[in-house]
Design a protein around this motif. Structure first.
Motif, short mmCIF file in Angstrom:
data_model
loop_
_atom_site.label_atom_id
_atom_site.label_comp_id
_atom_site.label_asym_id
_atom_site.label_seq_id
_atom_site.Cartn_x
_atom_site.Cartn_y
_atom_site.Cartn_z
N LEU A 195 0.79 -1.23 0.00
CA LEU A 195 0.00 0.00 0.00
C LEU A 195 0.82 1.28 0.00
N HIS A 196 2.13 1.19 0.19
CA HIS A 196 3.00 2.37 0.19
C HIS A 196 3.92 2.33 -1.02
N ASP B 276 9.92 6.37 16.82
CA ASP B 276 9.15 6.97 15.73
C ASP B 276 7.88 6.17 15.50
N VAL B 277 6.88 6.81 14.94
CA VAL B 277 5.71 6.05 14.52
C VAL B 277 6.14 5.07 13.43
N ALA B 278 5.41 3.98 13.29
CA ALA B 278 5.67 3.02 12.22
C ALA B 278 5.29 3.66 10.88
N PRO B 279 5.85 3.15 9.77
CA PRO B 279 5.50 3.73 8.46
C PRO B 279 4.01 3.77 8.19
N PHE C 191 -1.03 6.89 8.13
CA PHE C 191 -2.34 7.14 8.76
C PHE C 191 -2.48 8.61 9.13
N LEU C 192 -1.45 9.19 9.73
CA LEU C 192 -1.48 10.61 10.07
C LEU C 192 -1.58 11.47 8.81
N TRP D 83 5.84 13.15 7.45
CA TRP D 83 4.62 12.54 6.94
C TRP D 83 3.48 13.56 6.91
N MET D 84 3.28 14.28 7.99
CA MET D 84 2.16 15.22 8.05
C MET D 84 2.39 16.43 7.15
#
Length: 223
Positions: free
Chosen positions: A18-19, A41-44, A49-50, A75-76
């Motif tokens: 999906l990425h 860190d957040v996961a990929p 999701f963010l 990401w954001m």
């Protein structure tokens, strides 16, 4: 296959399917590891999701409390329009410097302001810096101060602002009301305040994956 191995394998599967291949974000994670930043860190897929939340909401301004190496910031920021702005607050000068380098590598440094210092000291300065409110606020810093961060998030919100809090499950330990762990106590108070706060509608999402068993709180400030 052990349960944890299954979670990690599924994260890898979904990311591969999906990425799009993203060497920049892989580079950022490697840079954070080389700099010996905590591996929190957040996961990929959580980063995406963010990103998708910001896209769905059509946000133009984002506040992030807790920068680390800038992985979630990037990401954001990618979800912002050309005239969008992300303000991220980071306690550590070392972490902030690494984050700024990563943001430049990712080509989003022109959309991001990194403010260094204890968040509870820098949050009161945001209005004087021209940031009176935000469309989205991501809380991902020291958990004992989550209740205070929520208070500030509400002050810096307008009707419709999206507020997201990370790491609210902590392997299920948040259920332990007798815990002496300051992080657990902070999260429990954070959840309690959300349950009592009439200005926001919220829910929690449990997650499993390469980051183990944890979760997010997601809320929207009422109109």
């Amino acid at each position: 296959m052990e349960e944890r191995e299954t979670w990690e394998a599924l994260d890898q599967y979904f990311s591969e399917k999906l990425h799009a291949f993203d060497p920049v974000m892989d580079w950022v994670l490697e840079a954070n590891e080389k700099a010996e930043l905590p591996p929190i860190d957040v996961a990929p897929n959580q980063g995406k999701f963010l990103y998708l939340l910001a896209k769905l909401k059509g946000v133009k301004t984002i506040l992030e409390i807790g920068t680390l190496g800038g992985y979630s910031s990037i990401w954001m920021a990618r979800a912002l329009p050309d005239d969008g702005r992300l303000v991220t607050l980071e306690f550590s000068e070392k972490h902030a410097a690494i984050a700024q380098s990563n943001m430049k590598k990712a080509g989003v440094d022109g959309k991001i302001d990194v403010i260094i210092g204890p968040a509870l000291e820098t949050l009161p300065t945001l209005k004087d810096k021209g940031f009176s409110s935000f469309d989205m606020i991501f809380i991902d810093a020291d958990k004992p101060n989550n209740p205070h961060y929520l208070e500030w998030a509400l002050k810096l919100s307008t009707p419709g602002t999206l507020i997201v809090g990370d790491n609210v499950v902590r392997n299920g330990n948040v259920l332990n009301k007798e815990s002496a762990d300051p992080s657990i106590k902070g999260i429990r108070q954070f959840i309690h305040l959300l349950s009592e706060e009439p200005r926001i509608e919220s829910t929690a999402i449990q997650t499993v994956g390469i980051k183990g068993y944890d979760g997010f709180v997601v809320g929207v400030v009422k109109k």
